[in-house]
Each structure stands twice: as C-alpha cells, then as structure tokens.
Design an enzyme around this catalytic site. Structure first.
Site, PDB file in Angstrom:
ATOM      1  N   CYS A  28       0.821  -1.212   0.000  1.00 29.73           N
ATOM      2  CA  CYS A  28       0.000   0.000   0.000  1.00 29.73           C
ATOM      3  C   CYS A  28       0.850   1.255   0.000  1.00 29.73           C
ATOM      4  O   CYS A  28       0.692   2.141  -0.829  1.00 29.73           O
ATOM      5  CB  CYS A  28      -0.933  -0.016   1.208  1.00 29.73           C
ATOM      6  SG  CYS A  28      -1.753   1.537   1.511  1.00 29.73           S
ATOM      7  N   CYS A  33      -1.484   1.745  -3.147  1.00 28.65           N
ATOM      8  CA  CYS A  33      -2.422   2.852  -2.976  1.00 28.65           C
ATOM      9  C   CYS A  33      -1.779   4.237  -2.957  1.00 28.65           C
ATOM     10  O   CYS A  33      -2.227   5.148  -3.649  1.00 28.65           O
ATOM     11  CB  CYS A  33      -3.185   2.700  -1.670  1.00 28.65           C
ATOM     12  SG  CYS A  33      -3.717   1.036  -1.324  1.00 28.65           S
TER      13      CYS A  33
END
Lengths: 499, 566
Positions: free
Chosen positions: A63, A68
């Site tokens: 992430c 992300c």
C-alpha cells in the site's frame, strides 16, 4: 526460549506494518486494545525481496510503497493535468499545453513514501515493537528463522504468529521476454525516468489505474485486454470506465493476448500479440511494457509445511476460518495472503485490529467482509459498495431487483466544457418496499469521498426510502445519489436536468 | 419519494388472479391510484365495456362535449378489486360509477337526474371558476419543484417570477437565488479558486510552467454567466414541457384567490387560482447606513460583476460572506472580512473558528468586532474607490479603510412585504417578514402555502432544520451525555504539494445514552460536500460509533478518516 508473545511476520508483505500499527494503537485510545499495549512482546519481521527489475523499498508493505499511496499521488498528478486544462475557462491565464516532468513527480512521490517508511519505523519503536529487517521462514510451528545482514542467523519463537506477507505482481510464464523486459506495479512508481510509450497488459484495476495516470500525464498509453475489464465489478460501470478512458486518449487492444517481447537494436521493445478471435498476429513498439495481470501470494519461501499451515493448491493462498485462524491453532493469516479475502488495505487493517482484540483484548468480534466499499482511481473514478447489478440479479432474481440510475453532469464540468457522458450513478435495491439497498455504484469525480459515507448507510441497513429522505448537499456530485428517482424498469431517460 | 402510479393496464384477465402478495399493502396502493384518477379527471367514469347503462352515461357526456376519463373494469387485470375498493369509497357496488370534479355523482340514473336538475352542469363548471388550480409566486428551487410536481399530477399551474433589480441594477432570469446568485455561481467561483491552488500544486507534481499565472475575472464571469443562462433556459423549457404557464411578472394579491401580475412595462393582468404557493425567497439585507445602497454590492451583484472587484471589504460572517471572501482571496485579491460578533452563527463554533483560521493563513484579513457606519465614494470607476468608516462594537474606537469594493453579506430578508398578503389575511412575522406555516406548509389562510426561505423556522432544508434543532438542544442541554471523537488529518494530495498539515479536521459527536448513536458529523477539508453526503444518509439510518468502526474505509481518501481515525 525467548519469551515472545507474538510475532507478526511479513516478508515484503503488504499489511504487516499496518496490522502492527493497529495493534500498536498508533491512533490512540479509541482504536481499542493493542497487543503491545496489553503488555505483550511483539516483533515484526519484514523483508522486501527485490523485484525482477531490482526495485526494492522500505517498511510499510504494498500500500505505502508500491500501491495505494504512490498510485493515488500519480493519479492526482494526472487530475491536476486536467485541471490545468480547465483553468483557462475559469479565468486563469496559463499558456497551453503544459509539459509534464516525470522525474520531478517521481522524486516528490518517492520522497513522501520514504517519509512514511521512516514514520512507520518510529511508530514501531514508540510502541516498543521489535522490528527485524530479515527474510525469515518457519522452522517449526512456533519458530521462525532468518539471516541478518552480518550473516548472523536469528531465531524467533512466539506463542502466536500472524502471517501477513501479502502478494506480489504476477509475471506471465510462457511469454518470451516477459521477465527480462517487462516491469510491474512494483517498479513503475520507482522509475527515475519517464516510462515513455507504454503498453499495459491486463484488465485489473491496477492495469486501468496505471494506464489512466500515464495517459493523464501525457504519455502514449495502450492497454491490452484479453477478456473483460474489472472482473468482479459491475460490468455496466466497468465498460463506462473503459469508454471514458478511450475518449480521453488511452488506446485499447481488446481481445488480444501478447505472445512475445523483444528488445530492438534501438532499445525499444517490440511486442507481438495475437487477436484471440481471428488468430491474427500483430506487433507494436513501446518504451515500456507493464504487466498488471494479477498478483500471487508471497507464501512459497515461508516453509509453511514445516509449521503445518495449509494453503490452497490452486492459488497458494493460506486457508483460514472466520477467526483468521490457519490449520495450526496459534498461527493466523490476514490480508492479501489469505484465500478468499478482498485484496484491500483497509480490510487488512481492520482484520488485523480485530484479530489482536480477540487474541488479547477479550473481544469476540469477527471481521465482516460484506459490503466492503472500494474505489477504482481511474481518470473518472469508480466507487462502489455492495453488490453489482449482475450479482444482485443472480442472488435475488431479476423480478426482485430495482435499479435506480442517473446520468448527471458535475457542476465543475459545465464551465470547463468537459464531457460528462460517463458520469453516472446507480443504486441497486430490492424491489419489495422498503427497498433495501444492495449496492451503490458511482462514476465521477471524488468517487471515493462520495462512496465512503454511503457505505456506512448500507452498513446501517439503508433502504431506498431512507436514502430518498436524506437531504442533498447542494451543489455536489454526491447529492445525485439521494436524488435517484428513475428506475431502469421504467425505461425513462435517466439524464439529470436542472441544478 | 413517491413515484407516479403506473396506469391501470388494459388486458384480458379474470378478476382475482393478481399476485397475492401483501394484499393489504396492494389494496392501499390501489385505493391511492383510484383517488388519484378521481382527483385528476374532470369527469371520471368507472364502467364496463358491455354495460348499456355505462354506454348511456358516456353518450351523455359526449353529447355535452365533455371529455371523460373512462376505466373499463372488464378490461383491466384488477377490475374486480377496483370495484371492491370503489364500493368502499362510495358505497356503490355497481357500474357506471361517475365522478365529476371529484364529487361522486352516482350511477346512470343519478347522473341523468343531475343532468336534468342542472346540478351536473354546475358541477362541471365548478372547476373552471378559477383560471388555475395552483399559482406559485416565485420561480426558485422551491417554487419550480412544486410547480413541476403539481403539473405532473395533472394540475393547471402557473408560475409568477419577477426579479426586482438590486439597488445596483442587477437582475437575472428564472431559477431563483440558487441558480443565479447563489449555490451555482458560488461553487463555480469556488472551483476557480481551487484551480488556482491546483495550479500551484501541479508544479510539485511535475507540471512545468514558470510564468506567474494571472486570473482574469471577466473570462471567468462570462463563462459562469453563460452556464447560468443555459440553466435559465432549461428551466423555462422544462416548465413548458410540463405545461406550466410561466409569467415574468410581479405578483401581488388583490383579493381572495386573485392575484395581480405586473410585468416590466407596468402592464397589469389578473389571475385567479384555487390554491397558491408563496416561494419568493429572500434577498440580501443592507446596513441602513449612509452610502450603503449607493456604493455597496451584495451577492446579488458579485457573480455578474463586469469588472474585477479589486481590493474588497466583505461585511458579515455568514457562510455567504466567508465563501465569497474565500474565493476572492483565491484569485489573489486583497480581501478583508469585517465581523460584528461570531463566525458562521448556528454552525459548530469550533469548526467555524478553524475555518476562520485557515482563511487567515491563506491571506484573508479579519477585522473582528467592528461594524461599518459610513461608506463614501472617493473615486468613480470599475472598480472605483470607497472609504469605509467603521466603529468598534465594544468601545468608541473607529477605523477607516479604503477599498475598491464593499460586499455586504450580513443576512437576508424575506420578500413578503409588498405582495398584498395583508389583503387576504396571510399572517407574517412582523419582525422577520417570514411566514409562519404548520406541518404541511400551510399559512394562516388555508389555501395559501409557503415553501423555502420565506417560511418561518423551516428553511429550504426542512428535515435538516428539524434535525439540527434537535441536535442543538442535545448539545446545549445534554453535553455530558455526549462523547466527541476527533482527528486532524493530512489529505494525501496535500503531502506532495507541501500544503500545510494539521489543518484538516474531522469530528463526530455520539450520544452515550443511545448506544453511541452518531448525532453530529463535522469535517473540514477538501471535497467536504462529497464526503458529508453519505454520512448524512448513514445518520438517517441510525449510525452508531460501533457501525462506524465496523465500516471499511476507502483508501486513500479523505472520507476514510470517518472510519479509521476515531
């Protein structure tokens, strides 16, 4: 024997730190019991195996380093490109076109990620969690072993072990040149130089998001899709996402599969592909080939068999029960490494937090994997929660499902003269009053921000009637959700007019 | 929201084989549909195609040249059910069953008798006693939605809309405040200001241009006004599509059920209607000091101002004042806000102060506890130069300042005093000018209703007003029963751009006695509107802290703070 109560173990994994952060109660008291705060001794073992192209990164998992965070920042860079084009309409005198400098963006994004890596280490220290940057594997069901930098072997034993090693991008196995010349999402965010003309292979959200921001910053980008885009997502929405991307300059090769990648003498990559329906071969040259065809769990090097942890023979993912327990009672697994779980950061965080609360906080709350909201950050963002229209019809039958929908135009688009053909929202409900909301799908700007609160509504058992009784916030895009009046069944035109 | 009931579909079918689901509910639905039919039709005949009595009634009306709405019960699926429900409504089991202007006349014999006695003709005329079923005074958000809905339900509707020019001479088209001088141009100028910030950010994200970017007020205003004109046009079109009469005249009641409409040229026309809706909204208030109407502008003028306002003094601390000051500063203008007492009265004060400090950090100057006492023109021009004299609210101190533009945003007054309400006895609150209404928006005169900003204690956002009143009382009197969770956050998009940390803030307020039910949600940060909407829906559904904690965040967004941080 070391008196370690918990070893949270991650090998280049995505969520191990996150889990620890939750366990460590970084955000404060409201987050509940934390293993370390509950007086437990906790260790985190993390090691990032460099990608085939040699890319490596720090603490924090997918992430933060290759998922992300850099993804959304590059998406933001692309959105800013769109806003620069809007600006003259709003009176800002900017000479067009404005060129984009990859190096500058990449450096800024990478600096931010590095600051996060550092922050995570500090937080682990603050919570007195021991952090080992070693590649470890199981020795037996209570012990893991790894080799530290100086060649020193480290043995760690614990009462409880949590596996959170996540996944890594899949490389195609039977395509010549794939591994030598192709990169993946593990590399793209850490490139020092612009990828140039890029071929993205795959139809996952990773593929579309990457292709979206590459196009947005002005690169010639092509996406090669063998079958359907965004499998598992609502297909009407998915095809609108593609439509929007195509109308904004991303090229698509549908129904095609690559067969070979070669480096030409001038350094370009020549890709050969086959049209799956006609069988015809075709070629093109690119600067970069990005594989985004899926992810594989990071379980192979763990020696799971020594601990007796079962994995799925098909996916190599770890099999767990509803309490995140593996086939070995004191070994647990969370995040992307687990079979049948959504591959999303926030689900991993919550699963980790709840697991620690069950283990040490006397809680019995289980993770609820229903109605998990998510957003695909394609140039036009797609936010969704609950069932797709297809899934709702499959579960309840066409005659029991009512779909309300609207084509709307974001106010900001009007003055800028942007095309809003794909700005669309639909709510999938049961047909019987009070028409329970089964799913919500939103395509438009800030879709994540719009979807989050509505996910709460669905969590609270919202009905269509309740949503309609909610007052809109004017003028926003999210108010379109509470103004959904036209059902698909009625056949009426769902175009929103007026303000 | 209620949808239009589908027409009773014709088709061969025996009575009673309709799906047998929830018969009570279905019956209620049917009753509603029948009532709708009766109310919508001048003449409604429930008939059977083969029945000779029915045929005679139909022939009678056709000989009178009166159009009838006929439902052949033998040709619809649920004919038998319709007949049952009709007998419940009218106590008549047979067909034909005749209604004229909502009055139940009866069967064949009664209808013929009524014809002979002249009652039928009288009943037929009744409806045409008024020109319209409904006249709506004011073509803003409330008035137009009401007009369209009434028209969809088959009513003859008129909208009277007339914009009295502002003291600076600004006037606009159909659609009311929101479209012309409110939400729409406001958010577009806000967007223009955000774009200025985005331009600054974009350099850090790798976009390359070095020149100082200037903002051109005229270009922006022209683009915004073009969009508004298209909306004005859209509203006219949609009224026309729904067969609503639109008259661009000022409405003034002259006697019961009668209104005088005066157009721009001063020509007067009179219209009558069975019912009226007052939706005239509000207009900006002036200070009542020397020079204010001559030299100051309001939000009525700002959005179509043909020149850049330059150095601006915004007087007031309402959301209108702060929004305008915010976007003007965003264009790079020198902006000062003069505040008498508190910011954003009625909003959570902690949040209001945070909004104020954010604005201060971004170059907006605040003069707290001052009120203007005199405005003088120093120079004419576009813009000119104005001298503002202000005095302290706490002492005798006075200050002077020179500005190009003074924008008043000190509140709004309802437009009720010059429309003849006293002639028909509609009561208004003498102080505020607002119209008191009951739960069904009815004024002191039963056939006159009021919606939107003019109705007292019920602003445009009725359910919000109810909800917020309740919440305010809880906050004021039940504070100890509440838990507050809050967090600062740094939007991801701001990190690389190097924008300030510790600015964006969110908090929720829970009621401890009610399972930690969430009774307040506040967020300060980008896209706050988009974020708040869904939380509002969730609160409507009884959101608790537990449910909030159980909801998965969407990563990485600002919306997830609601779930992850508390």
């Amino acid at each position: 024997m070391a008196a370690m109560a918990v070893a949270l173990r991650g090998l280049g994994g995505r969520f191990r730190w996150r889990t620890q952060a939750v366990a460590g109660g970084v955000r404060g008291a409201a987050r509940g019991a934390a293993a370390a705060q509950l007086g437990r001794k906790v260790a985190v073992v993390d090691y990032v195996e460099p990608s085939p192209q040699g890319t490596r990164w720090g603490l924090g998992g997918t992430c933060v380093n290759v998922g992300c965070i850099p993804k959304k920042l590059m998406h933001q860079a692309a959105l800013l490109g769109g806003l620069i084009q809007d600006a003259p309409h709003y009176g800002w005198e900017v000479a067009q076109p404005v060129p984009h400098d990859w190096r500058k963006m990449a450096e800024a994004v990478q600096n931010h990620v590095k600051s996060l890596n550092w922050g995570h280490r500090v937080q682990l220290q603050d919570r007195k969690v021991k952090y080992f940057n070693i590649k470890a594997s199981f020795v037996d069901e209570h012990t893991v072993c790894g080799v530290a930098k100086g060649g020193k072997e480290i043995l760690l034993s614990a009462d409880h072990i949590i596996i959170a090693t996540g996944g890594r991008p899949r490389y195609p196995t039977h395509i010549e040149g794939a591994l030598e010349y192709g990169i993946t999402s593990d590399d793209i965010f850490w490139l020092k130089e612009s990828p140039g003309k890029t071929l993205v292979v795959g139809a996952s959200y990773v593929a579309l998001e990457c292709a979206g921001f590459l196009t947005g910053i002005g690169l010639d980008t092509t996406v090669m899709i063998r079958s359907i885009p965004l499998r598992g997502f609502d297909q009407q929405m998915s095809s609108m996402v593609i439509e929007h991307m195509a109308s904004h300059g991303t090229q698509f090769l549908r129904g095609c599969a690559p067969s070979r990648v070669r480096r030409l003498p001038d350094g370009h990559l020549q890709v050969t592909w086959e049209d799956c329906t006609t069988g015809k071969e075709d070629t093109g040259t690119f600067d970069t080939v990005l594989w985004a065809i899926g992810r594989v769990p990071d379980t192979r090097s763990l020696n799971l068999e020594k601990a007796g942890v079962d994995t799925s023979p098909d996916t190599q993912k770890i099999l767990v029960d509803s309490r995140e327990g593996t086939s070995v009672p004191h070994i647990y697994a969370i995040g992307d490494v687990v079979e049948g779980r959504p591959e999303l950061t926030p689900t991993a965080i919550m699963a980790g937090r709840l697991l620690v609360q069950r283990l040490f906080g006397g809680s019995s709350d289980l993770m609820d994997y229903d109605n998990v909201p998510t957003t695909v950050f394609t140039p036009l963002e797609y936010g969704c929660v609950g069932l797709s229209e297809e899934e709702a019809v499959a579960r309840h039958g066409q005659e029991h499902v009512e779909v309300y929908h609207a084509h709307y135009k974001p106010l900001e688009f009007t003055v800028a003269g942007r095309d809003a053909s794909q700005c669309y929202v639909k709510m999938v409900c049961l047909r019987e009053p009070p028409q329970l909301v089964l799913g919500l799908h939103f395509l438009g700007p800030n879709a994540g921000e719009v979807t989050q609160g509505l996910a709460l509504g669905i969590k609270c058992g919202a009905s269509y009637a309740q949503v309609m009784r909610t007052v809109g916030i004017h003028p926003t895009c999210s108010e379109e959700v509470v103004k959904l009046r036209i059902s698909k069944r009625s056949g009426l035109d769902p175009t929103v007019t007026g303000c | 929201m209620r949808r239009r009931s589908p027409p009773l579909s014709p088709g061969p079918c025996a009575a009673g084989d309709a799906p047998n689901r929830r018969s009570g509910h279905a019956r209620e639905e049917l009753r509603r549909r029948l009532r709708g039919l009766i109310e919508r039709s001048r003449v409604m005949i429930f008939s059977k195609s083969y029945c000779p009595h029915s045929t005679r009634v139909k022939e009678l009306f056709s000989s009178l040249g009166v159009e009838c709405n006929v439902l052949e019960l033998d040709q619809v699926d649920d004919g038998a059910k319709v007949q049952e429900v009709l007998s419940e409504i009218t106590n008549q089991k047979t067909v034909p069953n005749v209604f004229v202007n909502k009055v139940h006349v009866g069967g064949c014999d009664q209808t013929l008798q009524a014809y002979q006695s002249g009652l039928l003709q009288k009943l037929l005329q009744e409806d045409s006693a008024y020109d319209y079923d409904l006249i709506i005074v004011g073509g803003g958000s409330g008035g137009l939605s009401c007009a369209k809905e009434a028209a969809i339900l088959g009513k003859k509707v008129m909208v009277l809309d007339f914009v009295v020019p502002s003291p600076q001479g600004t006037s606009w088209g159909l659609g009311g405040t929101c479209v012309n001088v409110g939400c729409i141009p406001k958010k577009l100028m806000h967007q223009a200001a955000l774009l200025g910030q985005a331009l600054c950010d974009s350099r850090k994200f790798g976009w390359e241009y070095n020149q100082q970017v200037k903002h051109n007020w005229e270009t922006m205003t022209k683009a915004i006004q073009n969009h508004i004109s298209s909306l004005n046009w859209g509203y006219r079109l949609s009224l026309r599509e729904k067969a609503v009469a639109y008259v661009n005249s000022y409405g003034e009641f002259v006697e019961h059920h009668k209104i005088k409409a005066t157009n721009k040229k001063g020509q007067e026309t009179y219209y009558t209607a069975a019912q009226f809706v007052i939706a005239t909204g509000e207009r900006p208030r002036y200070l009542g000091i020397q020079g204010d109407k001559e030299y100051c502008i309001t939000s009525d003028d700002l959005f179509s101002l043909p020149y850049c306002p330059g150095k601006t003094l915004v007087v007031g601390a309402s959301y209108v004042a702060l929004e305008c000051a915010g976007f003007l500063a965003g264009f790079g203008l020198d902006v000062t806000v003069m505040v008498r007492s508190i910011l954003l009265r009625g909003f959570d004060q902690e949040m209001a102060e945070k909004v104020g400090s954010y604005m201060e950090q971004h170059g907006v100057k605040f003069l707290r506890k001052f009120i203007p006492v005199m405005i003088q023109q120093l120079e004419k021009g576009s813009p000119g130069k104005l001298k503002v004299l202000a005095k302290s609210t706490e002492g005798t101190e006075t200050i002077e300042g020179v500005y190009n533009t003074v924008l008043l945003a000190i509140g709004r007054d309802s437009c009720t005093r010059k429309m003849g309400l006293e002639k028909i006895g509609v009561k208004i609150n003498e102080k505020s000018g607002k119209i008191p209404v009951n739960d069904v928006e009815q004024t002191s005169v039963p056939y006159v209703y009021a919606v939107g900003d003019v109705s007292e204690g019920k602003p445009e956002l009725t359910p919000v007003a109810i909800q917020s009143g309740k919440l305010l009382a809880r906050r004021l009197f039940g504070a100890s029963l509440e838990k507050i969770y809050h967090t600062l956050f740094w939007p991801l998009e701001w990190t690389v751009a190097g924008r300030e940390n510790n600015t964006c803030y969110a908090k929720i307020i829970c009621n401890k006695l009610d399972h930690d039910r969430v009774i307040g949600f506040h967020i300060l940060g980008p896209n706050a509107g988009e974020v708040t909407q869904g939380f509002a829906a969730a609160m409507k559904c009884g959101l608790t802290k537990q449910l909030l904690d159980d909801t998965i965040g969407i990563h990485p967004t600002c919306g997830e703070v609601g779930n992850r941080r508390f």
